[in-house]
Every structure is written in C-alpha cells, then in structure tokens.
Design a protein around this motif. Structure first.
Motif, short mmCIF file in Angstrom:
data_model
loop_
_atom_site.label_atom_id
_atom_site.label_comp_id
_atom_site.label_asym_id
_atom_site.label_seq_id
_atom_site.Cartn_x
_atom_site.Cartn_y
_atom_site.Cartn_z
N ILE A 115 0.85 -1.19 0.00
CA ILE A 115 0.00 0.00 0.00
C ILE A 115 0.88 1.24 0.00
N ASP A 116 0.67 2.12 -1.01
CA ASP A 116 1.49 3.32 -1.15
C ASP A 116 0.60 4.55 -1.23
N GLY A 117 0.88 5.53 -0.34
CA GLY A 117 0.12 6.76 -0.30
C GLY A 117 0.78 7.88 -1.09
N HIS A 118 -0.04 8.68 -1.79
CA HIS A 118 0.45 9.77 -2.62
C HIS A 118 -0.47 10.99 -2.48
N THR A 119 0.06 12.15 -2.80
CA THR A 119 -0.74 13.37 -2.83
C THR A 119 -0.51 14.09 -4.16
N ASP A 120 -1.28 15.18 -4.36
CA ASP A 120 -0.98 16.06 -5.48
C ASP A 120 0.09 17.06 -5.05
N ASN A 135 -3.51 12.21 -9.01
CA ASN A 135 -2.34 12.08 -8.12
C ASN A 135 -2.72 11.85 -6.66
N ARG A 136 -3.93 12.29 -6.27
CA ARG A 136 -4.38 12.08 -4.88
C ARG A 136 -4.87 10.65 -4.73
N ARG A 137 -3.98 9.74 -4.43
CA ARG A 137 -4.33 8.33 -4.51
C ARG A 137 -3.55 7.51 -3.50
N VAL A 138 -4.11 6.34 -3.21
CA VAL A 138 -3.38 5.26 -2.54
C VAL A 138 -3.45 4.06 -3.46
N THR A 139 -2.30 3.51 -3.79
CA THR A 139 -2.27 2.34 -4.66
C THR A 139 -2.13 1.08 -3.83
N ILE A 140 -2.80 0.03 -4.29
CA ILE A 140 -2.75 -1.27 -3.62
C ILE A 140 -2.26 -2.29 -4.63
N ARG A 141 -1.18 -2.96 -4.31
CA ARG A 141 -0.64 -4.00 -5.18
C ARG A 141 -0.73 -5.34 -4.46
N LEU A 142 -1.40 -6.29 -5.05
CA LEU A 142 -1.55 -7.62 -4.49
C LEU A 142 -0.58 -8.57 -5.16
N ALA A 159 -5.12 0.84 4.76
CA ALA A 159 -4.65 -0.38 5.41
C ALA A 159 -5.58 -0.78 6.55
N ASN A 160 -6.05 0.19 7.32
CA ASN A 160 -6.94 -0.11 8.44
C ASN A 160 -8.28 -0.66 7.96
N VAL A 161 -8.78 -0.15 6.85
CA VAL A 161 -10.03 -0.68 6.31
C VAL A 161 -9.84 -2.14 5.91
N LEU A 162 -8.74 -2.45 5.27
CA LEU A 162 -8.49 -3.84 4.89
C LEU A 162 -8.31 -4.73 6.11
N ARG A 163 -7.63 -4.21 7.14
CA ARG A 163 -7.49 -4.99 8.38
C ARG A 163 -8.86 -5.26 9.00
N GLU A 206 2.87 13.83 5.30
CA GLU A 206 2.01 13.39 6.40
C GLU A 206 0.63 12.99 5.89
N LEU A 207 0.08 13.75 4.95
CA LEU A 207 -1.24 13.43 4.40
C LEU A 207 -1.22 12.10 3.66
N SER A 208 -0.16 11.85 2.90
CA SER A 208 -0.07 10.57 2.18
C SER A 208 0.03 9.40 3.17
N LYS A 209 0.69 9.65 4.33
CA LYS A 209 0.76 8.61 5.35
C LYS A 209 -0.62 8.33 5.93
N GLN A 210 -1.37 9.39 6.22
CA GLN A 210 -2.71 9.22 6.77
C GLN A 210 -3.62 8.45 5.80
N ARG A 211 -3.52 8.78 4.53
CA ARG A 211 -4.34 8.10 3.54
C ARG A 211 -3.96 6.62 3.43
N ALA A 212 -2.68 6.34 3.37
CA ALA A 212 -2.23 4.94 3.25
C ALA A 212 -2.64 4.13 4.48
#
Length: 297
Positions: free
Chosen positions: A215-220, A276-283, A240-244, A230-236
C-alpha cells in the motif's frame, strides 16, 4: 399427434434445410448440456458430434460470452448466418433470423459478446434450435451448419443461473493493481472507493494464494512537502486499516507513503491533481517479497 403426422413433420423439417448444407448436431434424444463452475467462473457446454462444442462462459467480474469450439477448423473466415429454428417436435413453429456473426478460421471460430450470447440463451430457453451456417474453409460448395439443441437445456440453464449467482464480483486481474482516490486535502473515503476495498476483501477471502498487500500513499502537488508527506501517510494508513477491519492479516500488509514525489499526471490541471491524490494497492500471490523501495520516503 398420429404417427403419420409425426413422420410428415420430420420430413418437412428435413426439407426446410437446404440440400447443400452439411449439418453438425446432436441426434434427437442424445442432447446434453453440462454445467461446471465455481465462485471464479461458470461454464455451460453442449457437445456437438464430429464438430466440437458450444460453450457459454462467464468469469468473475467479466461479461458473459458464447463460443463455438471446433475440434478441427471447418468454417471459412468471414460472416456466418445465425438463426433459430423450431424443432421438429414443435409443428407450426417459425424460424427466426438473428443476423450475421464474425467467423475466424480455426478452432475458435465464433465468439459472441454478452448481448448476442443472451439472445442465443433466450432462443434455446424458448425451445428453439440455434444454427450457425458458413461455408467451410477448404472450398467446398456446400455450406456447413452447426446446431445447438434446446433438448434438456432448461434443466442445465437453471444450474448455470445458480452458478452465476455465486460468482465473485471481481477477478484477480481487476484488483491486483487498484487505485483509491481522495478529495483534495482530505483523507476521507468516498463510497465508490470503499466499494473497491470491499471487493478486494471479498476476493482475497476466497483466494488464499494472495499473500502480500503493498500500500502506497500519494498526494498532489498542492501544499507544503512536509504536509503532503504526512497526508499521504494518513491516507495509506486509512486504507490499510479498512483492509485490516475486513479480515486481512496485518502481517501481510506493507504500508509506505511518498507525499507528492511520484505523480502520475500533471499537477497543473484539476483532472491531473485528482489522479495524483491516490493510494495504490498491489496484491501479490505466493511468498511475500519485499520490493527494493520498501521504505518510507
């Protein structure tokens, strides 16, 4: 119906088929439709003697299709006529022209998309025989007809519909690389993005071969670099917490955050910033492998 009337009906049915047509079909009384399936795919197959088979198929998250499968190439590339015919035991029935379909010479000559496949299903369910007609590739003057029998179809179709109801909403390819998008300056999840996470959790619970989540967090590019990190960390962490919360083991999840460092579009436009305001999930399937950049930036 008397024996003589029945014989006459069969004779008329035979006369309705052009003498130049070579027909591949299952003899009356021998027709079978087989249903095989799982939560990942559903398949309904009709064997056609001396030709191959006709297959209705739907994979999880994919549109339904119908395919002719030939044991040896027979049809010439081009267009085949498609129509339904009343079987001989239904006197007074009518033939219906269903148009033309594309043919590719080979062992997979015909594939119909969802709407045409549904029409073929409807004709078979109504008791009609569905026929494909096309000249053979080897240059014979007589055309070839490949027929799907409606005999014993309804029972198999009920099983097929039951299988469709159990299919997963997505397949692995559709969730293996997922992007979750966020509103500007916030770390809240919209309903559409929550649905993506729900689909990931549903699939992974059914497929234990998925073992790693990156899981990787990104911003614009709007705002200061420190704030964006910090915002990208909060988003990521939120993703992750939702998946947990949906049962994904914590030890399978790796979380990173990058701020504005890796844009996928220009930050000069509203549309680009939204991408760009995204969190990517790679399985990943198999044993977890930590990538070279598995560190917080």
């Amino acid at each position: 119906m008397s024996v003589n009337t029945w014989l006459m009906t069969i004779l008329l049915g035979c006369l309705a088929v052009p003498a130049w047509a070579n027909t591949f079909q299952t003899p009356m009384g021998d027709s079978e439709w087989r249903v095989e399936g799982s939560i990942f795919e559903c398949r309904m197959t009709h064997d056609i003697p001396f030709y191959g088979s006709g297959v209705f198929y739907k994979g999880a998250g994919e549109p339904a299709v119908f395919s002719l499968k030939a044991s040896t190439p027979r049809f010439k590339s081009g267009k085949a006529s498609l129509h339904s015919e009343a079987p001989v035991w239904k006197p007074g029935g009518r033939n219906i022209n269903l148009g033309y379909v594309s043919v590719q010479q080979g062992k997979d000559p015909v594939t119909l998309g969802e709407s045409r496949a549904e029409r073929v299903l409807a004709e078979l369910l109504s008791g009609q025989k569905v026929v494909f007609t096309r000249k053979p590739w080897y240059g014979a003057e007589s055309s070839s007809r490949v027929a799907l029998s409606s005999e014993n179809f309804a029972r198999a179709y009920r099983q097929y519909v039951g299988c469709l109801a159990e299919l997963l909403p997505v397949n692995f390819d559709q969730i293996a690389r997922t992007a979750i998008y966020f509103p500007s300056g916030r770390d809240e999840l919209r309903p559409t993005e929550l649905r993506k996470l729900e689909n990931i959790a549903i699939y992974v619970k059914a497929d234990p071969s998925v073992e790693s989540f990156y899981i990787d967090g990104h911003t614009d590019g709007v705002g200061g670099r420190g704030d964006n990190l910090e915002l990208s960390k909060q988003r990521a962490e939120m993703v992750a917490n939702v998946l947990r919360s949906k049962g994904i083991p914590d030890e399978q999840i790796s979380v990173r955050w990058h701020g504005e460092r890796y844009p996928v579009a220009t930050n000069r436009t509203r549309v680009g910033r939204a991408q760009n305001r995204r969190v990517t999930i790679r399985l990943e399937k198999g044993a977890p492998q930590v990538p070279d950049l598995a560190r917080n930036e």
